[in-house]
Design a protein around this motif. Structure first.
Motif, PDB file in Angstrom:
ATOM      1  N   HIS A  86     -24.132  40.573 118.763  1.00 40.23           N
ATOM      2  CA  HIS A  86     -22.982  40.515 117.858  1.00 40.23           C
ATOM      3  C   HIS A  86     -21.772  39.888 118.549  1.00 40.23           C
ATOM      4  O   HIS A  86     -21.837  39.497 119.716  1.00 40.23           O
ATOM      5  N   MET A  87     -20.669  39.863 117.818  1.00 32.31           N
ATOM      6  CA  MET A  87     -19.453  39.195 118.298  1.00 32.31           C
ATOM      7  C   MET A  87     -19.005  39.652 119.691  1.00 32.31           C
ATOM      8  O   MET A  87     -18.610  38.831 120.521  1.00 32.31           O
ATOM      9  N   LEU A  88     -19.056  40.949 119.950  1.00 34.29           N
ATOM     10  CA  LEU A  88     -18.566  41.457 121.236  1.00 34.29           C
ATOM     11  C   LEU A  88     -19.455  41.000 122.389  1.00 34.29           C
ATOM     12  O   LEU A  88     -19.023  40.972 123.537  1.00 34.29           O
ATOM     13  N   ASN A  89     -20.716  40.648 122.074  1.00 33.31           N
ATOM     14  CA  ASN A  89     -21.616  40.137 123.109  1.00 33.31           C
ATOM     15  C   ASN A  89     -21.825  38.640 122.940  1.00 33.31           C
ATOM     16  O   ASN A  89     -22.945  38.144 123.039  1.00 33.31           O
ATOM     17  N   SER A  90     -20.771  37.917 122.642  1.00 33.97           N
ATOM     18  CA  SER A  90     -20.913  36.464 122.506  1.00 33.97           C
ATOM     19  C   SER A  90     -19.679  35.771 123.082  1.00 33.97           C
ATOM     20  O   SER A  90     -18.618  36.377 123.239  1.00 33.97           O
ATOM     21  N   ASP A  91     -19.841  34.500 123.397  1.00 38.02           N
ATOM     22  CA  ASP A  91     -18.762  33.676 123.967  1.00 38.02           C
ATOM     23  C   ASP A  91     -18.301  32.665 122.913  1.00 38.02           C
ATOM     24  O   ASP A  91     -19.013  32.415 121.934  1.00 38.02           O
ATOM     25  N   PRO A  92     -17.145  32.023 123.143  1.00 38.42           N
ATOM     26  CA  PRO A  92     -16.759  30.910 122.274  1.00 38.42           C
ATOM     27  C   PRO A  92     -17.834  29.809 122.363  1.00 38.42           C
ATOM     28  O   PRO A  92     -18.466  29.695 123.405  1.00 38.42           O
ATOM     29  N   PHE A 339      -7.678  49.051 125.271  1.00 38.73           N
ATOM     30  CA  PHE A 339      -8.244  48.199 124.215  1.00 38.73           C
ATOM     31  C   PHE A 339      -8.751  46.868 124.772  1.00 38.73           C
ATOM     32  O   PHE A 339      -9.035  45.943 124.012  1.00 38.73           O
ATOM     33  N   GLY A 340      -8.842  46.753 126.081  1.00 33.97           N
ATOM     34  CA  GLY A 340      -9.297  45.504 126.687  1.00 33.97           C
ATOM     35  C   GLY A 340      -8.163  44.503 126.774  1.00 33.97           C
ATOM     36  O   GLY A 340      -6.972  44.840 126.668  1.00 33.97           O
ATOM     37  N   HIS A 341      -8.539  43.235 126.961  1.00 33.24           N
ATOM     38  CA  HIS A 341      -7.545  42.159 127.112  1.00 33.24           C
ATOM     39  C   HIS A 341      -8.273  40.828 126.915  1.00 33.24           C
ATOM     40  O   HIS A 341      -9.462  40.736 127.178  1.00 33.24           O
ATOM     41  N   GLY A 342      -7.547  39.813 126.472  1.00 35.93           N
ATOM     42  CA  GLY A 342      -8.179  38.498 126.308  1.00 35.93           C
ATOM     43  C   GLY A 342      -8.824  38.358 124.940  1.00 35.93           C
ATOM     44  O   GLY A 342      -8.475  39.086 124.004  1.00 35.93           O
ATOM     45  N   ILE A 343      -9.782  37.449 124.839  1.00 34.16           N
ATOM     46  CA  ILE A 343     -10.312  37.110 123.502  1.00 34.16           C
ATOM     47  C   ILE A 343     -11.066  38.277 122.853  1.00 34.16           C
ATOM     48  O   ILE A 343     -11.183  38.322 121.638  1.00 34.16           O
ATOM     49  N   HIS A 344     -11.583  39.216 123.648  1.00 35.01           N
ATOM     50  CA  HIS A 344     -12.315  40.334 123.050  1.00 35.01           C
ATOM     51  C   HIS A 344     -11.422  41.561 122.845  1.00 35.01           C
ATOM     52  O   HIS A 344     -11.935  42.644 122.556  1.00 35.01           O
ATOM     53  N   TYR A 345     -10.097  41.403 123.022  1.00 38.54           N
ATOM     54  CA  TYR A 345      -9.186  42.533 122.805  1.00 38.54           C
ATOM     55  C   TYR A 345      -9.561  43.201 121.481  1.00 38.54           C
ATOM     56  O   TYR A 345      -9.812  42.530 120.467  1.00 38.54           O
ATOM     57  N   CYS A 346      -9.570  44.536 121.499  1.00 35.01           N
ATOM     58  CA  CYS A 346     -10.083  45.305 120.359  1.00 35.01           C
ATOM     59  C   CYS A 346      -9.538  44.836 119.007  1.00 35.01           C
ATOM     60  O   CYS A 346      -8.330  44.870 118.765  1.00 35.01           O
ATOM     61  N   ALA A 347     -10.471  44.458 118.125  1.00 31.49           N
ATOM     62  CA  ALA A 347     -10.077  44.007 116.785  1.00 31.49           C
ATOM     63  C   ALA A 347      -9.560  45.175 115.954  1.00 31.49           C
ATOM     64  O   ALA A 347      -8.815  44.980 114.997  1.00 31.49           O
ATOM     65  N   GLY A 348      -9.963  46.393 116.320  1.00 32.69           N
ATOM     66  CA  GLY A 348      -9.597  47.567 115.509  1.00 32.69           C
ATOM     67  C   GLY A 348      -8.431  48.363 116.076  1.00 32.69           C
ATOM     68  O   GLY A 348      -8.181  49.486 115.621  1.00 32.69           O
ATOM     69  N   ALA A 349      -7.682  47.790 117.052  1.00 30.99           N
ATOM     70  CA  ALA A 349      -6.613  48.574 117.697  1.00 30.99           C
ATOM     71  C   ALA A 349      -5.589  49.134 116.692  1.00 30.99           C
ATOM     72  O   ALA A 349      -5.227  50.316 116.783  1.00 30.99           O
ATOM     73  N   PRO A 350      -5.129  48.344 115.698  1.00 27.98           N
ATOM     74  CA  PRO A 350      -4.158  48.921 114.750  1.00 27.98           C
ATOM     75  C   PRO A 350      -4.734  50.118 113.986  1.00 27.98           C
ATOM     76  O   PRO A 350      -4.043  51.120 113.772  1.00 27.98           O
ATOM     77  N   LEU A 351      -6.002  50.016 113.598  1.00 22.77           N
ATOM     78  CA  LEU A 351      -6.618  51.128 112.865  1.00 22.77           C
ATOM     79  C   LEU A 351      -6.777  52.348 113.779  1.00 22.77           C
ATOM     80  O   LEU A 351      -6.512  53.486 113.384  1.00 22.77           O
ATOM     81  N   ALA A 352      -7.214  52.104 115.020  1.00 25.72           N
ATOM     82  CA  ALA A 352      -7.403  53.217 115.957  1.00 25.72           C
ATOM     83  C   ALA A 352      -6.076  53.945 116.202  1.00 25.72           C
ATOM     84  O   ALA A 352      -6.018  55.176 116.225  1.00 25.72           O
ATOM     85  N   ARG A 353      -5.003  53.172 116.364  1.00 27.20           N
ATOM     86  CA  ARG A 353      -3.681  53.792 116.599  1.00 27.20           C
ATOM     87  C   ARG A 353      -3.271  54.629 115.390  1.00 27.20           C
ATOM     88  O   ARG A 353      -2.785  55.748 115.530  1.00 27.20           O
TER      89      ARG A 353
END
Ligand code: HEM
Length: 407
Positions: A86-92, A339-353
């Motif tokens: 899935h997306m989290l295990n992929s590169d550009p 939440f990590g950093h860079g291109i894989h920074y958590c997509a769900g951070a606003p929801l988690a907060r």
């Protein structure tokens, strides 16, 4: 190069109490070779500066097939499953295309619309908790809250939600390979049927939106759709449970901070950031590997090596945070890496907060006398803490259960 027998093993004991090991490893240098569960040698980064830099370094790949090939035969675990591609295990460029498709649905503005519903879920769950005997806050509150929110967002019918706990556990815990395979088969069949049903009758949720664009050129292939649904369910559930559990535990172990938060509820957003820094939901970021030799401090990680970046260790690095082992909900120092950093920074951070703020805020206002069982004898430090058990996972830093007294 150190002998295998000299490497620190990230074993069961480590998972129960990682802090002393992290301090020792960090004092020895920003990156070390360690033995991951199963005796597999990997590199572990513990300094904040290097963790942050490497999380965004394109010389470290997240490509799923590449990671799988670097595990010794029989040890690739969840990387054997096609669902893990899935997306989290992929590169550009694949990552860039996939990320664009979900970002819009998960902005702070988009998820703020969920606030009334999340408050309602929290209040209903809190209303059903017994005030007398100890209650497991994880099983009775954090899990049903987080499952209900993510399933609502995606459009998973209420009747099917209980399966998700077992399925997602199989992917983020140390469980036998046959358990992962069973979960993989069940979740793939379920999500395929669910997305097919939404193709026929869309239901105004995130999965229906993704189904709508799947199959269109440059958008989402049907198999990517099932993997994306799987990623959102797993990533959005276990981590949030852990934020709620670890946050409440941190407060109960630090009564001064609990008192402060109760007297100044406006500190809640900053308190959530401090829980994420101090006792974050993830031990390490997900697996990466070097595509070329990468120098870190005085050490060079060779090409084709598996690399773990410790978010917990980075967030308690004294070179970055003053008094890193102290919980201070008034800390004015953003920049934790939970939440990590860079291109894989958590997509769900606003929801988690948002979920963290509502879940912990509503709990504190409803139960003004929240304690850990056995706390009374030892002011400042709870007697019950010795009985707490962290789940046996090197990925998730999360409690198996959190017994509390509500009154
Ligand atoms: C407190 C709760 C959460 C924490 C601590 C957390 C943490 C993280 C971290 C550290 C990453 C990056 C991992 C890496 O680089 O190896 C990540 C990625 C991700 N998270 Fe979260 N997460 C949380 C909640 C959520 C929620 C609620 C959702 C879903 C709505 C979500 C969806 C995702 C997705 C889709 C990715 C992959 C992003 C990408 O590859 O571009 N997360 N999360």
């Amino acid at each position: 190069m150190q002998e295998m027998s000299e490497l620190t093993a990230l074993d069961r004991e480590f998972v129960q109490d990682p802090w002393a090991v992290y301090r020792r490893l960090r004092a020895d240098g920003p990156v070390q070779r360690v033995l991951a569960p199963g005796g597999i040698p990997m590199w572990l980064v513990t300094s904040y500066t290097d963790a942050r830099a490497l999380l965004a370094d394109p010389r470290l790949s997240k490509d799923y097939a590449g990671v799988r090939e670097l595990f010794p035969p029989g040890h690739a675990g969840q990387y054997n499953s096609p669902l893990a591609a899935h997306m989290l295990n992929s590169d550009p460029p694949a990552h860039t295309r996939l990320r664009r498709l979900v970002d819009q649905a998960l902005t702070a503005r988009a998820v703020s619309r969920l606030r009334p519903r999340i408050e309602q879920i929290a209040d209903e769950l809190l209303g059903g908790l017994p005030a007398g005997p100890p209650v497991d806050l994880i099983g009775a509150y954090a899990v049903p809250l987080a499952i209900t929110v993510i399933c609502d967002l995606l459009g998973v019918p209420a009747a099917d939600r209980s399966n998700f706990r077992a399925w997602s556990r199989a992917f983020v815990s140390a469980v036998p390979p046959e358990v992962v395979r069973d979960a993989e088969r069940s979740v793939t069949a379920y999500l395929t049927a669910l997305t097919d049903a939404k193709r026929v009758s869309p239901s105004g949720d995130l999965l229906s939106d993704l189904v709508h664009i799947s199959g269109q050129p440059g958008q989402l292939w049907p198999d990517e759709l099932v993997r994306m649904a799987f990623l959102l369910l797993v990533a959005g559930f276990e981590t949030t449970v852990s934020l709620i559990g670890n946050g409440v535990l941190s407060l109960l172990r630090n009564p001064g901070q609990l008192h402060l938060l109760r007297s100044e509820p406006a500190l809640l957003p900053g308190a959530i950031e401090e829980f994420l820094r101090y006792e974050g939901p993830l031990h390490v970021a997900t697996m990466r590997f070097t595509t070329e030799p990468v120098p870190v401090g005085d050490t060079e990680i060779p090409a084709e090596a598996l690399v773990m970046i410790s978010l917990l260790a980075a967030n308690r690095d004294g070179a970055r945070f003053a008094d890193p082992d102290v919980l201070d909900i008034t800390r004015q120092d953003p920049g934790h890496l939970a939440f990590g950093h860079g291109i894989h920074y958590c997509a769900g951070a606003p929801l988690a907060r948002l979920e963290g703020q509502i879940a912990i805020g509503r709990l504190l206002s409803r139960f003004p006398a929240l304690t850990l069982p056995g706390e009374a004898g030892e002011p400042g430090r709870n007697a019950g803490a010795g009985e707490l058990h962290w789940r046996g996972s090197l990925l998730m830093h999360s409690l198996s259960s959190l017994p509390v007294r509500l009154a």
